[in-house]
Write a protein that holds these residues in place. Structure first.
Motif, PDB file in Angstrom:
ATOM      1  N   SER A 308       0.000 -18.745   5.625  1.00  0.00           N
ATOM      2  CA  SER A 308       1.257 -17.880   5.643  1.00  0.00           C
ATOM      3  C   SER A 308       0.976 -16.537   4.811  1.00  0.00           C
ATOM      4  O   SER A 308       1.447 -15.623   5.129  1.00  0.00           O
ATOM      5  CB  SER A 308       2.351 -18.826   5.333  1.00  0.00           C
ATOM      6  N   ALA A 309       0.504 -16.938   3.587  1.00  0.00           N
ATOM      7  CA  ALA A 309       0.272 -15.823   2.517  1.00  0.00           C
ATOM      8  C   ALA A 309      -0.775 -14.747   2.793  1.00  0.00           C
ATOM      9  O   ALA A 309      -0.733 -13.686   2.439  1.00  0.00           O
ATOM     10  CB  ALA A 309       0.277 -16.500   1.137  1.00  0.00           C
ATOM     11  N   TYR A 310      -1.911 -15.474   3.533  1.00  0.00           N
ATOM     12  CA  TYR A 310      -3.104 -14.322   3.333  1.00  0.00           C
ATOM     13  C   TYR A 310      -3.561 -14.163   4.883  1.00  0.00           C
ATOM     14  O   TYR A 310      -4.553 -13.431   4.932  1.00  0.00           O
ATOM     15  CB  TYR A 310      -4.228 -15.220   2.641  1.00  0.00           C
ATOM     16  N   TRP A 311      -3.092 -14.830   5.840  1.00  0.00           N
ATOM     17  CA  TRP A 311      -3.488 -14.715   6.981  1.00  0.00           C
ATOM     18  C   TRP A 311      -2.884 -14.136   8.223  1.00  0.00           C
ATOM     19  O   TRP A 311      -3.166 -14.057   9.371  1.00  0.00           O
ATOM     20  CB  TRP A 311      -4.342 -15.995   7.626  1.00  0.00           C
ATOM     21  N   GLU A 312      -1.637 -13.803   7.934  1.00  0.00           N
ATOM     22  CA  GLU A 312      -0.419 -13.090   8.551  1.00  0.00           C
ATOM     23  C   GLU A 312      -1.000 -11.770   9.172  1.00  0.00           C
ATOM     24  O   GLU A 312      -0.343 -10.907  10.191  1.00  0.00           O
ATOM     25  CB  GLU A 312       0.858 -13.206   8.315  1.00  0.00           C
ATOM     26  N   ASN A 313      -1.556 -10.884   8.352  1.00  0.00           N
ATOM     27  CA  ASN A 313      -2.173  -9.551   8.380  1.00  0.00           C
ATOM     28  C   ASN A 313      -3.498  -9.561   8.032  1.00  0.00           C
ATOM     29  O   ASN A 313      -4.423 -10.344   7.675  1.00  0.00           O
ATOM     30  CB  ASN A 313      -1.058  -8.494   7.847  1.00  0.00           C
ATOM     31  N   ASP A 314      -4.088  -8.208   7.970  1.00  0.00           N
ATOM     32  CA  ASP A 314      -5.488  -7.914   7.689  1.00  0.00           C
ATOM     33  C   ASP A 314      -5.730  -7.521   6.215  1.00  0.00           C
ATOM     34  O   ASP A 314      -6.663  -7.041   5.779  1.00  0.00           O
ATOM     35  CB  ASP A 314      -6.008  -6.616   8.571  1.00  0.00           C
ATOM     36  N   ASP A 315      -4.554  -7.573   5.516  1.00  0.00           N
ATOM     37  CA  ASP A 315      -4.689  -7.364   3.779  1.00  0.00           C
ATOM     38  C   ASP A 315      -6.034  -7.899   3.284  1.00  0.00           C
ATOM     39  O   ASP A 315      -6.756  -7.500   2.373  1.00  0.00           O
ATOM     40  CB  ASP A 315      -3.492  -7.551   3.409  1.00  0.00           C
ATOM     41  N   LEU A 316      -6.076  -9.350   3.422  1.00  0.00           N
ATOM     42  CA  LEU A 316      -7.090  -9.962   2.627  1.00  0.00           C
ATOM     43  C   LEU A 316      -8.420  -9.879   3.333  1.00  0.00           C
ATOM     44  O   LEU A 316      -9.459  -9.492   2.391  1.00  0.00           O
ATOM     45  CB  LEU A 316      -6.968 -11.484   2.861  1.00  0.00           C
ATOM     46  N   THR A 317      -8.518  -9.514   4.563  1.00  0.00           N
ATOM     47  CA  THR A 317      -9.784  -9.006   5.238  1.00  0.00           C
ATOM     48  C   THR A 317     -10.234  -7.739   4.640  1.00  0.00           C
ATOM     49  O   THR A 317     -11.438  -7.549   4.000  1.00  0.00           O
ATOM     50  CB  THR A 317      -9.805  -8.810   6.734  1.00  0.00           C
ATOM     51  N   GLU A 318      -9.318  -6.806   4.589  1.00  0.00           N
ATOM     52  CA  GLU A 318      -9.704  -5.673   3.741  1.00  0.00           C
ATOM     53  C   GLU A 318     -10.081  -5.540   2.342  1.00  0.00           C
ATOM     54  O   GLU A 318     -11.158  -4.925   1.930  1.00  0.00           O
ATOM     55  CB  GLU A 318      -8.729  -4.461   4.186  1.00  0.00           C
ATOM     56  N   ALA A 319      -9.453  -6.333   1.850  1.00  0.00           N
ATOM     57  CA  ALA A 319      -9.465  -6.613   0.424  1.00  0.00           C
ATOM     58  C   ALA A 319     -10.991  -7.179   0.039  1.00  0.00           C
ATOM     59  O   ALA A 319     -11.619  -6.943  -0.930  1.00  0.00           O
ATOM     60  CB  ALA A 319      -8.473  -7.673  -0.433  1.00  0.00           C
ATOM     61  N   VAL A 320     -11.279  -8.345   0.947  1.00  0.00           N
ATOM     62  CA  VAL A 320     -12.673  -8.694   0.883  1.00  0.00           C
ATOM     63  C   VAL A 320     -13.976  -7.773   1.257  1.00  0.00           C
ATOM     64  O   VAL A 320     -14.729  -7.694   0.631  1.00  0.00           O
ATOM     65  CB  VAL A 320     -12.822 -10.058   1.632  1.00  0.00           C
ATOM     66  N   LYS A 321     -13.424  -6.896   2.048  1.00  0.00           N
ATOM     67  CA  LYS A 321     -14.444  -5.876   2.336  1.00  0.00           C
ATOM     68  C   LYS A 321     -14.533  -4.917   1.039  1.00  0.00           C
ATOM     69  O   LYS A 321     -15.863  -4.751   0.753  1.00  0.00           O
ATOM     70  CB  LYS A 321     -14.142  -5.113   3.541  1.00  0.00           C
ATOM     71  N   TYR A 322     -13.371  -4.522   0.822  1.00  0.00           N
ATOM     72  CA  TYR A 322     -13.378  -3.501  -0.644  1.00  0.00           C
ATOM     73  C   TYR A 322     -14.315  -3.909  -1.964  1.00  0.00           C
ATOM     74  O   TYR A 322     -15.311  -3.607  -2.350  1.00  0.00           O
ATOM     75  CB  TYR A 322     -11.997  -3.306  -0.894  1.00  0.00           C
ATOM     76  N   LYS A 323     -13.795  -5.244  -2.062  1.00  0.00           N
ATOM     77  CA  LYS A 323     -14.529  -5.876  -3.145  1.00  0.00           C
ATOM     78  C   LYS A 323     -15.777  -6.493  -3.161  1.00  0.00           C
ATOM     79  O   LYS A 323     -16.538  -6.458  -3.949  1.00  0.00           O
ATOM     80  CB  LYS A 323     -13.632  -7.203  -3.746  1.00  0.00           C
ATOM     81  N   GLY A 324     -16.250  -6.713  -1.855  1.00  0.00           N
ATOM     82  CA  GLY A 324     -17.604  -7.161  -1.335  1.00  0.00           C
ATOM     83  C   GLY A 324     -18.346  -5.999  -1.468  1.00  0.00           C
ATOM     84  O   GLY A 324     -19.620  -6.050  -1.969  1.00  0.00           O
ATOM     85  N   GLU A 325     -18.131  -4.809  -1.299  1.00  0.00           N
ATOM     86  CA  GLU A 325     -18.904  -3.632  -1.564  1.00  0.00           C
ATOM     87  C   GLU A 325     -18.890  -3.276  -2.971  1.00  0.00           C
ATOM     88  O   GLU A 325     -20.254  -2.822  -3.332  1.00  0.00           O
ATOM     89  CB  GLU A 325     -18.147  -2.169  -0.864  1.00  0.00           C
TER      90      GLU A 325
END
Length: 433
Positions: A308-325
């Motif tokens: 509910s907190a992390y997979w209802e939208n793409d915010d976490l996916t974008e954060a992972v991409k940003y921090k992964g870079e």
């Protein structure tokens, strides 16, 4: 630590690498009983994607316990299980157009692996399973048979039966097509490799040294499996649950495995293990494959909150991409800064490896980093890879601080080694005079 050494089995591992008594944890920090603070780049080997004691999850668990919610229920129906299945379908499966049935196995990842292998063999009426070089799928007997590292394998275990290994993507370097290599074995009736019931793989080999299969390689492997009527099993136990950015690690390649194993972070830090299978593969008879802890209701509660907190939208996916870079950029800078290491950087999302072929050096870096407040493990066949596995929710400032400590640890070690060599040279020169 005395009682640990006195009573706990010699098999203990991580306590040797991080020899303190831990007491509390919050987010991306661990604290020992003296109150010393450690940045966690280990995340419970991928179990704590959402951090330690995530307040959203903790609050829900306390509420559930306070109302005397069912804790243990075998595979009986519970409110917690119903809520999880509905949430998992609505948030994960349905938006991705995945049609999978869900089987709750025992509490750990290897239980899901064992279940997948057993089911594949039962359906196809074939015993052979193909795994890949440097693969890791668990250490119970069936899982061990498809795990490559010789450290875990022993002839006396009798684990060689019913499995064979093929080279993973890039195993022979960029010039060898390992899919065509595999095809040749399947096409040749005298190759000595029996037509397998299934192929099992990780799209990113974590314990194997952070080896990333290309999207095209994964797509070609899927086509090969379809052509030869082989079931494709993706082990997403460590690199699923958002570790590569998308919820499933194979989404980037656009493939649809026949089975998927999930564990670790799916339970929000609590034991939970699942096997996803195409509906037509669900051929079990009732009670044919069981386990006392095959449905952890507290983990169901935690999983619902994390979804509910992390997979209802793409915010976490974008954060992972940003921090992964950020991780990729900093590790490449470290490799360039210390050319004598011949360092190689590879990874995707928020799982990265810094390979340093110097014998034993990664262990020294891990130890030096721990002494300076960072917990990080090593991976690879020869423990030659420093493995970066921070929580997906780590704050950028903490991430950069931890990477800085790693950089400093490497620099300190190399400086001491240079000074030692210089001192030895001077001593030899003096003795020669």
């Amino acid at each position: 630590m005395r009682i640990i050494e006195q009573l706990e089995s010699e098999v203990r591992g991580y306590v040797r690498s991080f020899p303190v008594v831990f007491d509390t944890a919050k987010g991306s920090y661990l604290y020992d009983e003296q109150g010393n603070e450690y940045i966690d780049f280990f995340s419970g080997a991928g179990t704590l994607n959402y951090g330690h004691n995530n307040p959203i999850i903790s609050k829900a668990l306390l509420k559930y316990i306070e109302r005397d919610g069912i804790i243990h229920g075998l595979d009986k129906a519970t409110v917690a299980k119903v809520a999880f299945l509905q949430k998992f379908y609505d948030t994960i499966l349905s938006p991705r157009n995945f049609e999978y049935k869900v089987q709750f196995t025992g509490p750990t990842g290897t239980n899901a692996t064992e279940t997948a292998l057993k089911l594949a063999r039962m359906i196809k009426r074939r015993s052979n399973v193909i795994a890949f070089t440097n693969g890791y799928h668990g250490l119970t007997m069936g899982s061990l048979a498809v795990t490559g590292n010789t450290f875990y394998r022993d002839e006396s275990y009798g684990i060689r039966n019913n499995s064979a290994f093929m080279p993973y993507d890039g195993y022979f370097g960029p010039d060898v097509d390992t899919i065509e290599y595999f095809r040749r074995f399947l096409e040749d009736s005298s190759s000595g490799v029996d037509l397998p019931a299934a192929v099992i793989l990780e799209t990113v080999q974590a314990e194997g040294g952070i080896n990333v299969a290309s999207d095209e390689w994964l797509r070609r492997l899927e086509r090969l499996c379809r052509e030869f009527d082989i079931l494709l099993i993706v082990d997403d136990i460590q690199v699923g649950n958002g570790r590569t950015g998308t919820f499933f690690s194979f989404e980037r390649a656009g493939i649809t495995p026949d089975m998927v194993t999930l564990s670790k972070s799916i339970g929000g830090g609590l034991p939970l293990s699942l096997l996803l299978m195409r509906p037509e593969l669900d051929q079990w008879k009732p009670g044919e494959h069981t386990g006392t802890f095959r449905g952890n209701n507290l983990a169901f509660v935690a999983a619902v909150e994390s979804l509910s907190a992390y997979w209802e939208n793409d915010d976490l996916t974008e954060a992972v991409k940003y921090k992964g870079e950020i991780i990729e950029t900093e590790l490449k800078a470290i490799a360039k800064k210390y050319p004598e290491l011949n360092g190689k950087v590879r990874g995707v999302g928020m799982i990265w490896g810094l390979e340093m072929p110097r014998n034993g050096f990664t262990s020294e870096v891990s130890k030096e980093a721990f002494e300076n407040g960072v917990i990080i493990e090593i991976a690879g066949a020869d423990d030659q890879v420093l493995k970066f596995l921070p929580s997906l929710t780590i704050e950028e400032t903490i991430l950069r601080e931890g990477l800085g400590i790693i950089d400093q640890a490497i620099g300190n070690l190399l400086t001491r080694k240079r000074e030692k060599r210089s001192g030895n040279t001077q001593q030899l020169a003096t003795e020669a005079v």
